[in-house]
Design a protein around this motif. Sequence first.
Motif, PDB file in Angstrom:
ATOM      1  N   GLN A 172       0.836  -1.211   0.000  1.00 49.63           N
ATOM      2  CA  GLN A 172       0.000   0.000   0.000  1.00 49.63           C
ATOM      3  C   GLN A 172       0.868   1.257   0.000  1.00 49.63           C
ATOM      4  O   GLN A 172       0.535   2.252  -0.646  1.00 49.63           O
ATOM      5  N   LEU A 173       1.979   1.215   0.720  1.00 51.60           N
ATOM      6  CA  LEU A 173       2.906   2.348   0.704  1.00 51.60           C
ATOM      7  C   LEU A 173       3.489   2.539  -0.695  1.00 51.60           C
ATOM      8  O   LEU A 173       3.708   3.675  -1.130  1.00 51.60           O
ATOM      9  N   ASN A 174       3.762   1.432  -1.380  1.00 48.04           N
ATOM     10  CA  ASN A 174       4.246   1.527  -2.758  1.00 48.04           C
ATOM     11  C   ASN A 174       3.230   2.265  -3.628  1.00 48.04           C
ATOM     12  O   ASN A 174       3.584   3.146  -4.425  1.00 48.04           O
ATOM     13  N   SER A 175       1.966   1.882  -3.480  1.00 47.87           N
ATOM     14  CA  SER A 175       0.903   2.529  -4.249  1.00 47.87           C
ATOM     15  C   SER A 175       0.777   4.000  -3.877  1.00 47.87           C
ATOM     16  O   SER A 175       0.585   4.863  -4.742  1.00 47.87           O
ATOM     17  N   LEU A 176       0.920   4.293  -2.590  1.00 51.96           N
ATOM     18  CA  LEU A 176       0.812   5.671  -2.113  1.00 51.96           C
ATOM     19  C   LEU A 176       1.945   6.527  -2.682  1.00 51.96           C
ATOM     20  O   LEU A 176       1.737   7.679  -3.076  1.00 51.96           O
ATOM     21  N   THR A 288      -4.883   2.345   8.000  1.00 51.41           N
ATOM     22  CA  THR A 288      -4.573   3.778   7.921  1.00 51.41           C
ATOM     23  C   THR A 288      -4.038   4.142   6.543  1.00 51.41           C
ATOM     24  O   THR A 288      -4.453   5.143   5.940  1.00 51.41           O
ATOM     25  N   VAL A 289      -3.133   3.317   6.038  1.00 48.42           N
ATOM     26  CA  VAL A 289      -2.549   3.588   4.722  1.00 48.42           C
ATOM     27  C   VAL A 289      -3.600   3.425   3.627  1.00 48.42           C
ATOM     28  O   VAL A 289      -3.643   4.203   2.671  1.00 48.42           O
ATOM     29  N   ALA A 290      -4.460   2.423   3.765  1.00 48.03           N
ATOM     30  CA  ALA A 290      -5.511   2.196   2.766  1.00 48.03           C
ATOM     31  C   ALA A 290      -6.448   3.404   2.681  1.00 48.03           C
ATOM     32  O   ALA A 290      -6.851   3.815   1.580  1.00 48.03           O
ATOM     33  N   ASP A 291      -6.801   3.977   3.825  1.00 43.55           N
ATOM     34  CA  ASP A 291      -7.675   5.153   3.843  1.00 43.55           C
ATOM     35  C   ASP A 291      -7.017   6.333   3.126  1.00 43.55           C
ATOM     36  O   ASP A 291      -7.674   7.054   2.354  1.00 43.55           O
ATOM     37  N   MET A 292      -5.727   6.537   3.368  1.00 41.10           N
ATOM     38  CA  MET A 292      -5.025   7.635   2.713  1.00 41.10           C
ATOM     39  C   MET A 292      -4.918   7.395   1.212  1.00 41.10           C
ATOM     40  O   MET A 292      -5.012   8.339   0.408  1.00 41.10           O
ATOM     41  N   THR A 293      -4.747   6.147   0.797  1.00 39.90           N
ATOM     42  CA  THR A 293      -4.693   5.824  -0.628  1.00 39.90           C
ATOM     43  C   THR A 293      -5.993   6.194  -1.321  1.00 39.90           C
ATOM     44  O   THR A 293      -6.000   6.787  -2.401  1.00 39.90           O
TER      45      THR A 293
END
Length: 312
Positions: A172-176, A288-293
Amino acid sequence: MHIRLEDIEEQIAEKLVERLCSPLNDFLLDNIYWKGLFRTRKRDPNPDETAAYLLRSEQGNQSVNRTVVGLLAPFFVAVPLSFELGMLSPALSLFSFAAVYAGGASAGMWWAAKATPIARLKKKVTVEELRAVFPLLSLTRAERVYCDTVLFLAAMDVEAGAEVSLHDTLRQLNSLLTQSRKLEDRRKSLLPVLGTNTLAELQNEFGDLGSRLDATTDAVARDSLQQSLRMCSVRMENARAFEQGLVRLNAQQEAIVHTIASVHSALARMQIASEPATAASAADISHTVADMTQQTYAVEQAVQEVMTLRSS
């Protein structure tokens, strides 16, 4: 935590490969003195760079050794076999030699390819290698925070369930990070438009046209000025929308940086907690990361819609 090359964001992974798979005499592609009679480089390697160099050297030697064995072993197997068969038929002897050697050499090259530096990086990138390369890269703020987080993940000791969740977080961080780059491209595309259409300048221009219209009595001139006022008004609306889009992009880029940084902080709390990192804690970080994405995607789409509408 086990980190492979494919776990890391694509552009960062490419930079890692470029540095870690470079020739030994130019390893890490920096001005580092490794060895030799004549010192032509400026600085000595630090401990992490030395560890990465030794690993690269060992891997290179293993690859060469496997290549030599992969080419020679089939030859020594094929020769006596073809000699034995040659007693029956010269043609059979030649065919057996070619078949055995070709098959053995192909298997040997496959075996040697499994020992190349890039093949090893696909299995695991060590903490020392990450620490050696990351400081040498020219990175954006988001990329720097991302790399710090990847390094922290690689050094973590977590249970199996938590590692699965953390790998999901890393994806998910990669996607972000990819989205952050898209926002930056979008921001750069807005800058030339705003360069000649700033809202403040257009408001001054609108006011000047209005003053001229008030002072003009000629009907033809008034029609021209009124038309200019209408066009200037449209430009002001476009500029207002573009500036709002730029503000949104800047704010979202900032939010991405803070989200990645918050993941880093959450991971640190997991490590210093009395209990080991658990799957539940890792799952919370992932959410948390998914929500930001999702939020970033929404901002990008909104800005794109505004730009499309105003450009049409």
